[in-house]
Design a protein around this motif. Sequence first.
Motif, mmCIF file in Angstrom:
data_model
loop_
_atom_site.group_PDB
_atom_site.id
_atom_site.type_symbol
_atom_site.label_atom_id
_atom_site.label_comp_id
_atom_site.label_asym_id
_atom_site.label_seq_id
_atom_site.Cartn_x
_atom_site.Cartn_y
_atom_site.Cartn_z
ATOM 1 N N TYR A 39 0.860 -1.188 0.000
ATOM 2 C CA TYR A 39 0.000 0.000 0.000
ATOM 3 C C TYR A 39 0.891 1.231 0.000
ATOM 4 O O TYR A 39 1.834 1.338 0.812
ATOM 5 N N VAL A 72 -7.976 4.462 1.676
ATOM 6 C CA VAL A 72 -7.597 3.048 1.626
ATOM 7 C C VAL A 72 -8.623 2.397 0.708
ATOM 8 O O VAL A 72 -9.819 2.394 1.019
ATOM 9 N N THR A 76 -8.481 -4.479 4.409
ATOM 10 C CA THR A 76 -7.875 -3.879 5.594
ATOM 11 C C THR A 76 -6.380 -3.733 5.349
ATOM 12 O O THR A 76 -5.733 -4.610 4.788
ATOM 13 N N THR A 77 -5.822 -2.600 5.747
ATOM 14 C CA THR A 77 -4.429 -2.273 5.459
ATOM 15 C C THR A 77 -3.703 -1.892 6.736
ATOM 16 O O THR A 77 -4.254 -1.189 7.594
ATOM 17 N N ILE A 79 -0.802 0.297 7.971
ATOM 18 C CA ILE A 79 0.088 1.396 7.585
ATOM 19 C C ILE A 79 1.263 1.396 8.553
ATOM 20 O O ILE A 79 1.089 1.617 9.754
ATOM 21 N N SER A 195 -3.975 -0.089 11.686
ATOM 22 C CA SER A 195 -4.876 -0.944 10.908
ATOM 23 C C SER A 195 -6.130 -0.162 10.536
ATOM 24 O O SER A 195 -6.844 0.334 11.405
ATOM 25 N N PRO A 198 -10.978 -0.394 4.375
ATOM 26 C CA PRO A 198 -11.168 0.519 3.251
ATOM 27 C C PRO A 198 -12.028 1.714 3.652
ATOM 28 O O PRO A 198 -13.030 1.564 4.353
ATOM 29 N N TYR A 201 -10.121 8.906 4.912
ATOM 30 C CA TYR A 201 -9.591 9.332 6.209
ATOM 31 C C TYR A 201 -8.832 10.648 6.092
ATOM 32 O O TYR A 201 -8.494 11.095 4.992
ATOM 33 N N THR A 268 -1.287 -4.955 2.849
ATOM 34 C CA THR A 268 -2.630 -5.451 3.121
ATOM 35 C C THR A 268 -2.632 -6.464 4.264
ATOM 36 O O THR A 268 -1.643 -7.140 4.533
#
Length: 356
Positions: A39, A72, A76-77, A79, A195, A198, A201, A268
């Motif tokens: 990501y 996103v 779920t990502t 960072i 965490s 999508p 933000y 991810t």
Amino acid sequence: MNYVMRTECNKTKVVLSNKTLAGGLALLLLASQASAASYTFSTGVPDGKIATLSRPASPGKIQTETADDFIVVSNTTLISQATFTGLIPSGAPLSSALNVEIEIYHVFPNDSDTNRTLHVPTRANSPGDVEIDHATRDGLDGSLSFAATLVKASFTVSNSVVNGIHAATNQTTHGEGPVTGEEVLISVTFNPPISLPPGHYFFRPEVLLSSGDFLWLSAPKPTAPPLFVGDLQSWIRNDALAPDWLRIGADIVGAGAFNASFSLSGETDVDGDGVADSLDLCPGTPAGAIVDANGCSIDQIAPCGGPASGGTWKNHGQYVSAVAQAAEAFLEQGLISADQADEIVAQAAQSNCGGK
């Protein structure tokens, strides 16, 4: 827990070693490790148009926050890293950056009181009233580390916003004019990573300096095409205005819209267990399950249907022994309490798993 473990192991004369469990997980990895995807997000390098204050409260100074948006797109990502670029006073050493705090916000009206009277022209497309609590990272508590790098010894912006942050109808000050300082890149590593599912933000960094203030630099805001579909603009507030926010361009400067210079990177986490897909030996973890550093829950390490490496349990006692060893490992790692471990083993002993 030790009593239950001894009883079950003595009953069947079967004990699984940690080596056996590790081997099973290795085979599980070969069979089903999730496909990892990186990501990245970036608004680009500073454009020299404006610099805006972003600092925590300190003696004689109120907190002032600048935030800009990002997305996103899918899955779920996690960072793990961020960078952002700003000005510190001319001649200040890089060591004058004493701390960094990062907050993430949903887009209004999320996390906001929509029934109160607003003191700004609009809150549409602003950050919410309050941050996403679990996404906050602070150098003071060790949840992030940071480093400052000098980019240019002298960098001038055409306009700035430091003190001119006022409630409506006095919000349009047109800015406070040009500012020159040292251009610095702040690089941040999050521990643990942030965490996020999508969504849309706002990213809000703050820098505490030993002397003077950190001003976050603006970045280009393309419109044809935009940076991303739905790209908003940077907003600002101080403690006197909070929980409201003002648009730096439309409200304070009186025209235009700005982005802020920052980037994010990570990976991810499709099953949302807090372990990046490239490190996750047990993809597909059920929501809410406690996992170890490999992304494996006790149920995945010792499944009811048979060993993780394949096949079936020789008997019920072998299954219970495997669960007990996994629970003991989780207890030693501080992932579960002794009471939780006892309950997990007791439930395994009462189950039919491994039975003939």
